[in-house]
Design a protein around this motif. Structure first.
Motif, short mmCIF file in Angstrom:
data_model
loop_
_atom_site.label_atom_id
_atom_site.label_comp_id
_atom_site.label_asym_id
_atom_site.label_seq_id
_atom_site.Cartn_x
_atom_site.Cartn_y
_atom_site.Cartn_z
N PRO A 193 0.79 -1.14 -0.16
CA PRO A 193 0.08 -0.01 0.19
C PRO A 193 0.78 1.11 -0.16
CG PRO A 193 -0.94 -1.53 1.61
CD PRO A 193 0.39 -2.08 1.26
N LEU A 194 1.87 1.23 0.74
CA LEU A 194 2.83 2.38 0.51
C LEU A 194 3.43 2.39 -0.71
CD1 LEU A 194 4.89 1.23 3.74
CD2 LEU A 194 3.24 3.10 3.72
N LEU A 195 3.84 1.43 -1.52
CA LEU A 195 4.38 1.79 -2.73
C LEU A 195 3.33 2.34 -3.85
CD1 LEU A 195 6.88 0.98 -4.66
CD2 LEU A 195 5.66 -1.15 -5.09
N VAL A 196 2.19 1.59 -3.73
CA VAL A 196 1.07 2.37 -4.44
C VAL A 196 0.81 3.67 -4.01
CG1 VAL A 196 -1.44 2.10 -5.05
CG2 VAL A 196 -0.06 0.05 -4.52
N ASN A 197 1.03 3.99 -2.85
CA ASN A 197 0.73 5.55 -2.64
C ASN A 197 1.92 6.48 -2.76
OD1 ASN A 197 -2.46 5.99 -1.63
ND2 ASN A 197 -1.67 3.98 -0.70
N GLY A 198 2.74 5.79 -3.33
CA GLY A 198 3.90 7.01 -3.88
C GLY A 198 5.26 6.78 -2.89
N MET A 199 5.38 5.92 -1.95
CA MET A 199 6.53 5.95 -1.33
C MET A 199 7.63 5.00 -2.02
SD MET A 199 7.33 4.72 2.62
CE MET A 199 6.52 5.98 3.60
N THR A 200 8.21 5.28 -3.05
CA THR A 200 8.81 4.62 -4.04
C THR A 200 10.34 4.50 -3.38
OG1 THR A 200 9.42 6.60 -4.91
CG2 THR A 200 7.71 5.19 -6.03
N ASN A 201 10.84 4.97 -2.35
CA ASN A 201 12.24 4.78 -1.84
C ASN A 201 12.18 3.53 -0.98
OD1 ASN A 201 14.44 4.64 -0.04
ND2 ASN A 201 14.73 6.91 -0.31
N ARG A 202 12.80 2.31 -1.39
CA ARG A 202 12.88 0.94 -0.60
C ARG A 202 13.18 1.22 0.88
NH1 ARG A 202 12.62 -4.45 -1.73
NH2 ARG A 202 13.66 -5.40 0.11
N LYS A 203 14.30 2.11 1.04
CA LYS A 203 14.83 2.14 2.44
C LYS A 203 13.81 2.91 3.39
CE LYS A 203 18.87 3.95 4.62
NZ LYS A 203 19.09 5.22 4.88
N GLU A 204 13.10 3.96 2.94
CA GLU A 204 11.81 4.49 3.56
C GLU A 204 10.74 3.39 3.88
OE1 GLU A 204 9.58 7.93 2.28
OE2 GLU A 204 11.50 8.74 1.00
N ARG A 205 10.65 2.73 2.74
CA ARG A 205 9.48 1.54 3.10
C ARG A 205 9.89 0.58 4.16
NH1 ARG A 205 9.12 0.81 -2.30
NH2 ARG A 205 9.67 -1.19 -2.46
N VAL A 206 11.31 0.24 4.08
CA VAL A 206 11.61 -0.90 5.18
C VAL A 206 11.68 -0.21 6.46
CG1 VAL A 206 13.66 -1.99 6.09
CG2 VAL A 206 13.18 -1.95 3.73
N GLU A 207 11.84 1.18 6.50
CA GLU A 207 11.84 1.78 7.94
C GLU A 207 10.17 1.67 8.51
OE1 GLU A 207 13.61 5.49 7.93
OE2 GLU A 207 15.59 4.80 7.51
N ARG A 208 9.36 2.04 7.36
CA ARG A 208 7.77 2.44 7.74
C ARG A 208 7.40 1.12 8.15
NH1 ARG A 208 3.68 4.56 10.13
NH2 ARG A 208 1.76 4.28 8.84
N VAL A 209 7.62 -0.15 7.29
CA VAL A 209 7.30 -1.48 7.81
C VAL A 209 7.64 -1.96 9.00
CG1 VAL A 209 7.25 -3.98 6.93
CG2 VAL A 209 7.10 -2.12 5.18
N ALA A 210 9.02 -1.57 9.25
CA ALA A 210 9.51 -2.02 10.56
C ALA A 210 8.70 -1.48 11.90
CB ALA A 210 11.05 -1.82 10.59
N GLU A 211 8.38 -0.23 11.55
CA GLU A 211 7.63 0.82 12.60
C GLU A 211 6.26 0.20 12.73
OE1 GLU A 211 7.40 4.88 11.36
OE2 GLU A 211 5.65 5.14 12.69
N LEU A 212 5.66 -0.15 11.75
CA LEU A 212 4.25 -0.89 11.44
C LEU A 212 4.15 -2.17 12.27
CD1 LEU A 212 3.30 0.29 8.00
CD2 LEU A 212 1.92 0.70 10.10
N LEU A 213 5.33 -2.97 12.10
CA LEU A 213 5.41 -4.33 12.63
C LEU A 213 5.56 -4.29 14.21
CD1 LEU A 213 7.56 -6.56 10.30
CD2 LEU A 213 5.03 -6.51 10.41
N ARG A 214 6.24 -3.48 14.54
CA ARG A 214 6.48 -2.98 15.93
C ARG A 214 5.30 -2.69 16.64
NH1 ARG A 214 11.97 -1.42 15.27
NH2 ARG A 214 11.48 0.34 14.28
N LEU A 215 4.47 -1.76 15.88
CA LEU A 215 3.13 -1.14 16.35
C LEU A 215 1.94 -2.26 16.65
CD1 LEU A 215 1.67 1.75 16.66
CD2 LEU A 215 0.81 1.25 14.27
#
Lengths: 236, 340
Positions: A25-47
């Motif tokens: 969903p992040l990629l689809v919504n324009g977060m194309t930077n993989r490193k940013e996505r990894v960080e966000r996914v890590a944050e979500l999993l912790r959440l």
């Protein structure tokens, strides 16, 4: 707006890793930077109470409760304001249900989320929801604040539903109101009030006119001709 | 036969599934007694072995699953030498699963109400044909008499216009009616033990209430024993007289329904009951949870299967040996080192 699905065993693609599932969903919504996505996914999993190290694993490595957490992380990835949860705990084992309900309540407070929580388990609904709407054959029949609805239902169907729910205490015998017959087919509903053939309080007007969905007391809506006069049992 | 001798006794039953990846010990030493006129509830979460236990009783465990130990004793009365009634004990585990004796017991003396009413009827035969087939298999009656019995059964379970329904197919019936038809079929040979495996998980709440009420009434009329399997603690509280709680193939606790719900002894039962939202608790408060999740059957923990998730586990004890099932109180038994 996002959605949490009922069955965590079919709502996750078995060929995608957690990173792909939660990150899509992040990629689809324009977060194309993989490193940013990894960080966000890590944050979500912790959440949602999963370890970020699991990001490269596939869904089959996780239990039902953990899979439902993955589904919740995916839903929350794009910061939705409204989350539609369709029976999010009914496919889970009892001991895991409580974990997911706690997580959903906790997330709701922390992220100020709004849930549209679809369920048939009245105990779960009472636990989670502020306000409840009861539906019968495609129509709303009653809507009120949770505790008011449970204590003083105004629609005979709501009362029958409450009576039908088996309570997990052998000293409280449920089932005082027996609902006869079957739920009619929505393709061929009865005349007037859809509930009248099964309603013990039905009068002639119920067979002819469909009752309006009206506000009977502040914030308590009901669609029944006899709502004002009936005294129906609730569960405290 | 009176109600004080068990009609079905299961002793130290073990059912294992030898697979390429290892042996799954689905049922690993289960002991219980079921009496006539009793609703015997079995609760447990997925993988606890409740369904496999019942398949073992019916001798329909799918290969490669095998009963590797234990006894299943069915008590039935037969006419003795001088016309008196005698008790005859049959060990079902010693029978050939597809042999004549087991086939005469299965469906007649022990019947099953399966979980999924849609999948249980054949869609290409009428409801009536399927019930009549079951009746003629077990009773010495002709087609016409069997049809009469089938019709009466449909009437007994409250199916409207039964003579018309008898000639319909399962897909023409609603979920509630289909479940009633299954119950009619299961009861058509007057079973003394009726096994109901999650009979209401596929129907909605108001239909569930109807089906439960029906089962209760039929059971009281016929003085049959019902073994009621479910994961829904609410249904168990309302239906069962006696409850057995299982976890990972073992019995954690068993006792009368009131003791199980109001004086549970095993930490697993206690935690399970705490973790369900009830209609009397304060909404939106955090529910007490059981930490972790149910282990995969391949890596069952050593010792008591519940110890890694148990708050009261005793290091060096619970992780070493499986506690035996011991009697505490008149009818309650628990498998836990806390009560030694």
């Amino acid at each position: 707006m996002q959605m949490i699905f009922q069955d965590p065993y079919v709502s996750l693609n078995p060929r995608m890793t957690l990173f792909d599932i939660v990150g899509e969903p992040l990629l689809v919504n324009g977060m194309t930077n993989r490193k940013e996505r990894v960080e966000r996914v890590a944050e979500l999993l912790r959440l949602v109470g999963l370890r970020p190290e699991y990001m490269q694993r596939y869904p089959h490595a996780f239990s039902g409760g953990q899979r439902q957490r993955i589904g919740i992380a995916r839903a929350l990835s794009v910061n939705p304001r409204l989350v539609v949860a369709d029976e999010p705990v009914s496919a889970l084992d009892v001991s895991v249900q409580a974990q997911i309900l706690n997580l959903m309540l906790d997330l709701q407070k922390r992220l100020n989320l709004t849930y549209l929580f679809v369920a048939h388990n009245l105990s779960v609904v009472r636990h989670i929801c502020d306000r409840v709407a009861v539906m019968y054959v495609g129509k709303l029949v009653e809507m009120a604040d949770t505790l008011e609805l449970y204590a003083a239902p105004k629609h005979p169907y709501t009362a029958a539903l409450m009576s039908a729910v088996p309570v997990a205490d052998p000293r409280i015998k449920t089932g005082s109101v027996e609902l006869k017959g079957e739920v009619p087919s929505p393709a061929n509903p009865p005349s007037g009030c859809y509930f009248h053939p099964r309603c013990e309080f039905a009068i002639d007007a119920c067979r002819i006119d469909a009752p309006a969905f009206r506000e009977i007391s502040p914030n308590h809506f009901v669609a029944c001709h006899r709502a004002d006069e009936l005294k129906l049992p609730g569960i405290a | 036969m009176n109600n004080s001798t068990p009609i079905l006794s299961v002793r130290d039953l073990k059912v294992h599934f030898p697979l390429d990846e290892g042996t799954v010990k689905a049922v690993d030493g289960v002991t219980f007694d079921v009496y006539a006129g009793q609703v015997f509830g079995i609760v447990g979460e997925s993988g606890c072995g409740k369904s496999v236990t019942m398949k073992a009783v019916l001798r329909i465990v799918e290969p490669p699953g095998k009963i590797v130990a234990g006894e299943i004793i069915l008590r039935r009365s037969v006419a003795g030498a001088n016309g008196s009634q005698m008790d005859d004990l049959i060990n079902l585990t010693a029978l050939d699963a597809s042999g004549r004796v087991m086939r005469s017991i299965r469906g007649a003396e022990i019947a099953l109400i399966p979980q999924e009413p849609m999948a249980s009827f054949s869609p290409v035969h009428t409801i009536g044909d399927q019930i009549i087939e079951a009746i003629m298999l077990h009773q010495a009656v002709n087609q016409r008499e069997a049809r009469k019995i089938a019709l009466q059964m449909l009437k007994d379970v409250g199916i409207p216009i039964p003579d018309q329904r008898l000639d319909e197919y399962s897909w023409q019936l609603s979920g509630g009616l289909r479940q009633r038809a299954i119950i009619a079929m299961a009861l058509s040979c007057n079973p003394r033990v009726l096994i109901a495996d999650e009979p209401t998980t596929a129907v909605d709440v108001t239909t569930q209430a109807q089906v439960l009420r029906l089962l209760r009434r039929l059971q009281q009329d016929r003085n049959a024993a019902i073994i009621f399997i479910t994961h829904d603690l609410g249904v168990i509280a309302q239906m069962a007289d006696y409850v057995m709680v299982m976890y990972l193939g073992l019995v954690m606790e068993q006792g009368p329904v009131d003791e199980i719900f109001h004086a549970p002894k095993h930490p697993y039962t206690q935690a399970l009951l705490r973790s369900i939202p009830t209609i009397t608790m304060t909404p939106r408060e955090n529910l007490p949870t059981i930490t972790g999740s149910i282990p995969h059957p391949f890596n069952k923990p050593r010792g008591c299967p519940f110890h890694p998730r148990c708050e009261k586990s005793i290091a060096g004890k619970c992780d070493q040996a499986v506690p035996p099932l011991r009697r505490i109180g008149a009818n309650q038994m628990v498998s836990c080192f806390l009560y030694e």
